[in-house]
Write a protein that holds these residues in place. Structure first.
Motif, PDB file in Angstrom:
ATOM      1  N   LYS A  76       0.848  -1.193   0.000  1.00  0.00           N
ATOM      2  CA  LYS A  76       0.000   0.000   0.000  1.00  0.00           C
ATOM      3  C   LYS A  76       0.881   1.240   0.000  1.00  0.00           C
ATOM      4  O   LYS A  76       1.715   1.420   0.892  1.00  0.00           O
ATOM      5  CB  LYS A  76      -0.870  -0.056   1.257  1.00  0.00           C
ATOM      6  CG  LYS A  76      -2.000   0.906   1.267  1.00  0.00           C
ATOM      7  CD  LYS A  76      -2.945   0.550   2.405  1.00  0.00           C
ATOM      8  CE  LYS A  76      -3.704   1.763   2.865  1.00  0.00           C
ATOM      9  NZ  LYS A  76      -4.611   1.448   3.962  1.00  0.00           N
ATOM     10  N   HIS A 130      -3.349   7.827  -3.727  1.00  0.00           N
ATOM     11  CA  HIS A 130      -4.491   8.460  -3.048  1.00  0.00           C
ATOM     12  C   HIS A 130      -4.047   9.892  -2.718  1.00  0.00           C
ATOM     13  O   HIS A 130      -4.567  10.859  -3.254  1.00  0.00           O
ATOM     14  CB  HIS A 130      -4.901   7.672  -1.809  1.00  0.00           C
ATOM     15  CG  HIS A 130      -6.150   8.153  -1.131  1.00  0.00           C
ATOM     16  ND1 HIS A 130      -7.007   9.062  -1.684  1.00  0.00           N
ATOM     17  CD2 HIS A 130      -6.696   7.848   0.090  1.00  0.00           C
ATOM     18  CE1 HIS A 130      -8.013   9.297  -0.844  1.00  0.00           C
ATOM     19  NE2 HIS A 130      -7.840   8.582   0.236  1.00  0.00           N
ATOM     20  N   GLU A 186     -11.650  11.800  -8.230  1.00  0.00           N
ATOM     21  CA  GLU A 186     -11.379  11.042  -9.444  1.00  0.00           C
ATOM     22  C   GLU A 186     -12.556  11.168 -10.400  1.00  0.00           C
ATOM     23  O   GLU A 186     -13.666  11.332  -9.949  1.00  0.00           O
ATOM     24  CB  GLU A 186     -11.088   9.575  -9.104  1.00  0.00           C
ATOM     25  CG  GLU A 186     -12.247   8.854  -8.448  1.00  0.00           C
ATOM     26  CD  GLU A 186     -11.923   7.370  -8.171  1.00  0.00           C
ATOM     27  OE1 GLU A 186     -10.851   6.886  -8.541  1.00  0.00           O
ATOM     28  OE2 GLU A 186     -12.783   6.705  -7.583  1.00  0.00           O
ATOM     29  N   ALA A 187     -12.361  11.065 -11.722  1.00  0.00           N
ATOM     30  CA  ALA A 187     -11.071  10.883 -12.340  1.00  0.00           C
ATOM     31  C   ALA A 187     -10.596  12.193 -12.981  1.00  0.00           C
ATOM     32  O   ALA A 187      -9.409  12.508 -12.943  1.00  0.00           O
ATOM     33  CB  ALA A 187     -11.175   9.822 -13.427  1.00  0.00           C
ATOM     34  N   ILE A 204      -7.981  14.832 -11.462  1.00  0.00           N
ATOM     35  CA  ILE A 204      -6.634  14.455 -11.011  1.00  0.00           C
ATOM     36  C   ILE A 204      -5.511  15.093 -11.832  1.00  0.00           C
ATOM     37  O   ILE A 204      -4.556  15.630 -11.289  1.00  0.00           O
ATOM     38  CB  ILE A 204      -6.479  12.914 -11.009  1.00  0.00           C
ATOM     39  CG1 ILE A 204      -7.499  12.276 -10.049  1.00  0.00           C
ATOM     40  CG2 ILE A 204      -5.067  12.526 -10.616  1.00  0.00           C
ATOM     41  CD1 ILE A 204      -7.511  10.748 -10.075  1.00  0.00           C
ATOM     42  N   VAL A 238      -4.463  15.255  -2.955  1.00  0.00           N
ATOM     43  CA  VAL A 238      -5.232  14.077  -2.544  1.00  0.00           C
ATOM     44  C   VAL A 238      -6.429  13.961  -3.472  1.00  0.00           C
ATOM     45  O   VAL A 238      -7.084  14.964  -3.755  1.00  0.00           O
ATOM     46  CB  VAL A 238      -5.727  14.230  -1.089  1.00  0.00           C
ATOM     47  CG1 VAL A 238      -6.621  13.057  -0.696  1.00  0.00           C
ATOM     48  CG2 VAL A 238      -4.552  14.342  -0.132  1.00  0.00           C
ATOM     49  N   PHE A 239      -6.667  12.777  -4.001  1.00  0.00           N
ATOM     50  CA  PHE A 239      -7.915  12.636  -4.758  1.00  0.00           C
ATOM     51  C   PHE A 239      -8.890  11.739  -4.018  1.00  0.00           C
ATOM     52  O   PHE A 239      -8.551  10.657  -3.552  1.00  0.00           O
ATOM     53  CB  PHE A 239      -7.702  12.206  -6.217  1.00  0.00           C
ATOM     54  CG  PHE A 239      -7.125  10.832  -6.447  1.00  0.00           C
ATOM     55  CD1 PHE A 239      -7.951   9.721  -6.577  1.00  0.00           C
ATOM     56  CD2 PHE A 239      -5.759  10.654  -6.592  1.00  0.00           C
ATOM     57  CE1 PHE A 239      -7.431   8.464  -6.834  1.00  0.00           C
ATOM     58  CE2 PHE A 239      -5.223   9.395  -6.841  1.00  0.00           C
ATOM     59  CZ  PHE A 239      -6.062   8.302  -6.964  1.00  0.00           C
ATOM     60  N   LYS A 272     -11.876   9.207  -3.571  1.00  0.00           N
ATOM     61  CA  LYS A 272     -12.235   8.029  -4.361  1.00  0.00           C
ATOM     62  C   LYS A 272     -13.738   7.801  -4.315  1.00  0.00           C
ATOM     63  O   LYS A 272     -14.375   7.998  -3.281  1.00  0.00           O
ATOM     64  CB  LYS A 272     -11.496   6.799  -3.831  1.00  0.00           C
ATOM     65  CG  LYS A 272      -9.985   7.016  -3.821  1.00  0.00           C
ATOM     66  CD  LYS A 272      -9.214   5.720  -3.767  1.00  0.00           C
ATOM     67  CE  LYS A 272      -7.722   6.022  -3.838  1.00  0.00           C
ATOM     68  NZ  LYS A 272      -6.912   4.862  -4.203  1.00  0.00           N
ATOM     69  N   MET A 295      -8.060   0.405   0.357  1.00  0.00           N
ATOM     70  CA  MET A 295      -8.398   1.679   1.000  1.00  0.00           C
ATOM     71  C   MET A 295      -8.431   1.503   2.520  1.00  0.00           C
ATOM     72  O   MET A 295      -8.867   0.470   3.028  1.00  0.00           O
ATOM     73  CB  MET A 295      -9.764   2.122   0.475  1.00  0.00           C
ATOM     74  CG  MET A 295     -10.263   3.450   0.980  1.00  0.00           C
ATOM     75  SD  MET A 295     -10.084   4.767  -0.234  1.00  0.00           S
ATOM     76  CE  MET A 295     -10.587   6.178   0.747  1.00  0.00           C
ATOM     77  N   ASP A 296      -7.996   2.543   3.221  1.00  0.00           N
ATOM     78  CA  ASP A 296      -8.109   2.530   4.680  1.00  0.00           C
ATOM     79  C   ASP A 296      -9.557   2.296   5.090  1.00  0.00           C
ATOM     80  O   ASP A 296     -10.483   2.725   4.423  1.00  0.00           O
ATOM     81  CB  ASP A 296      -7.701   3.910   5.246  1.00  0.00           C
ATOM     82  CG  ASP A 296      -6.192   4.105   5.250  1.00  0.00           C
ATOM     83  OD1 ASP A 296      -5.468   3.140   4.963  1.00  0.00           O
ATOM     84  OD2 ASP A 296      -5.766   5.224   5.550  1.00  0.00           O
ATOM     85  N   ASN A 335     -14.810   9.364  -0.828  1.00  0.00           N
ATOM     86  CA  ASN A 335     -14.078   8.826   0.320  1.00  0.00           C
ATOM     87  C   ASN A 335     -12.651   9.350   0.355  1.00  0.00           C
ATOM     88  O   ASN A 335     -11.957   9.304  -0.652  1.00  0.00           O
ATOM     89  CB  ASN A 335     -13.996   7.291   0.215  1.00  0.00           C
ATOM     90  CG  ASN A 335     -15.355   6.646   0.047  1.00  0.00           C
ATOM     91  OD1 ASN A 335     -16.141   6.604   0.977  1.00  0.00           O
ATOM     92  ND2 ASN A 335     -15.640   6.161  -1.160  1.00  0.00           N
ATOM     93  N   VAL A 336     -12.252   9.832   1.519  1.00  0.00           N
ATOM     94  CA  VAL A 336     -10.860  10.227   1.700  1.00  0.00           C
ATOM     95  C   VAL A 336     -10.364   9.617   3.005  1.00  0.00           C
ATOM     96  O   VAL A 336     -11.040   9.715   4.038  1.00  0.00           O
ATOM     97  CB  VAL A 336     -10.700  11.759   1.752  1.00  0.00           C
ATOM     98  CG1 VAL A 336      -9.243  12.141   2.028  1.00  0.00           C
ATOM     99  CG2 VAL A 336     -11.167  12.413   0.458  1.00  0.00           C
ATOM    100  N   SER A 337      -9.214   8.998   2.952  1.00  0.00           N
ATOM    101  CA  SER A 337      -8.630   8.426   4.162  1.00  0.00           C
ATOM    102  C   SER A 337      -8.431   9.512   5.219  1.00  0.00           C
ATOM    103  O   SER A 337      -7.990  10.617   4.908  1.00  0.00           O
ATOM    104  CB  SER A 337      -7.286   7.786   3.825  1.00  0.00           C
ATOM    105  OG  SER A 337      -6.566   7.579   5.024  1.00  0.00           O
TER     106      SER A 337
END
Lengths: 193, 193
Positions: free
Chosen positions: A21, A28, B58-59, B62, B78-79, B81, B88-89, B109-111
């Motif tokens: 990862k 990401h 995305e997409a 980016i 940061v993109f 998702k 993914m986290d 979604n962002v970590s």
């Protein structure tokens, strides 16, 4: 490419047996300065190759490909779409791709306007594992009578069949870091010249 | 931004009543040189604003965001998702977004690792119409206790509610080209200072 390997060792996380990862700098969150160094390195490796266009696939390939293009005299970048939205041309080159990560099949789609006879295309992607995505892109280039000048990969899983699948199709593959194995949560690189 | 407007007039295709297709230079094939000029222009507009990170989705966002980041001292991009893959986290900031184009709802979604207190974030996207995607990104930034420093849009449909939705949320919006209307297959721009 030492800078990349160092980054992988510092920030990469190993999950299970063979997932690396790298979402803090590659797919990401993106480290634009590192991408720039990657662009220089791809240019160096393909400096004697005729290239007038870059092809990648959404989503993770796009950022890398765009920065790489700057090192190839700002040539256009085309990204293949996995879902053809309502704005997409009806006339597309399409290839079926199986994703092992997601265990499903999807299409890669490129409008026929953006691949033409005489095109010398560099394919760029973040990862090479089984090679399915890249094989789909090669297929799409061939449908458009273009030529694949080379394939530039950021991280190759050297213990999977991707490279041999691509070379079987006559493609030259250049990877910036090749993983030899992932073992006990640690990453080992193949030595490269 | 005149160069962009000229490109829209030369290569944009109007479909139906309010779709402007710009896939030859913005969101399928990408004109990296133009992106670079766009990056300069965003930097100029936000030159007095504190920004340490760029967030996009995305997409199509980016490629633009990555080039723009170079004009902001190579800050990280940061993109968000739309699909959280297996890599993914588990810990993410998530917001629901309705897409009018596709008539469906999806998550952005962002970590949690990539939005933090103290972040001053520039949101970048290719289009602003109803503002749903950008509102989702604002929501995600706020969940992470970050600050939205501004929103940079390439093409704004000035006849839709996007801008007012974003300004209602306290965001400053800068668009490089604002469409006043699309009529009889032709595009009209709003004059901007």
């Amino acid at each position: 490419m030492d800078l990349l390997k160092q980054k992988i060792l510092e920030e990469g996380q190993v999950i299970g047996d063979n997932i690396l990862k790298v979402d803090s700098f590659l797919n990401h969150q993106m480290d634009v300065e590192l991408f720039n160094e990657m662009g220089k390195e791809f240019k160096n490796r393909f400096k004697d190759t005729k290239i007038n266009k870059i092809l990648t696939i959404e989503a993770s390939g796009i950022g890398i490909a765009t920065i790489v293009a700057q090192h190839f005299n700002n040539i256009p970048v085309v990204f293949a779409k996995k879902i053809s939205g309502s704005n997409m041309d009806k006339e597309t080159y399409t290839s079926k791709v199986y994703s092992f990560t997601k265990d499903k099949t999807y299409n890669v789609n490129v409008s026929k306007r953006f691949i033409n006879k005489g095109d010398n295309i560099l394919i760029i992607d973040d990862f090479l594992a089984n090679g399915c995505a890249a094989c789909g892109l090669i297929d799409v280039v061939k449908q458009g009578s273009g030529k694949v000048s080379g394939i530039g990969i950021v991280i190759e899983k050297g213990f999977q069949i991707g490279r041999s699948e691509l070379e079987k199709r006559g493609a030259r593959v250049e990877s910036l870091a090749i993983l030899d194995k992932i073992e006990d949560g640690k990453v080992y690189f193949k030595s490269q010249n």
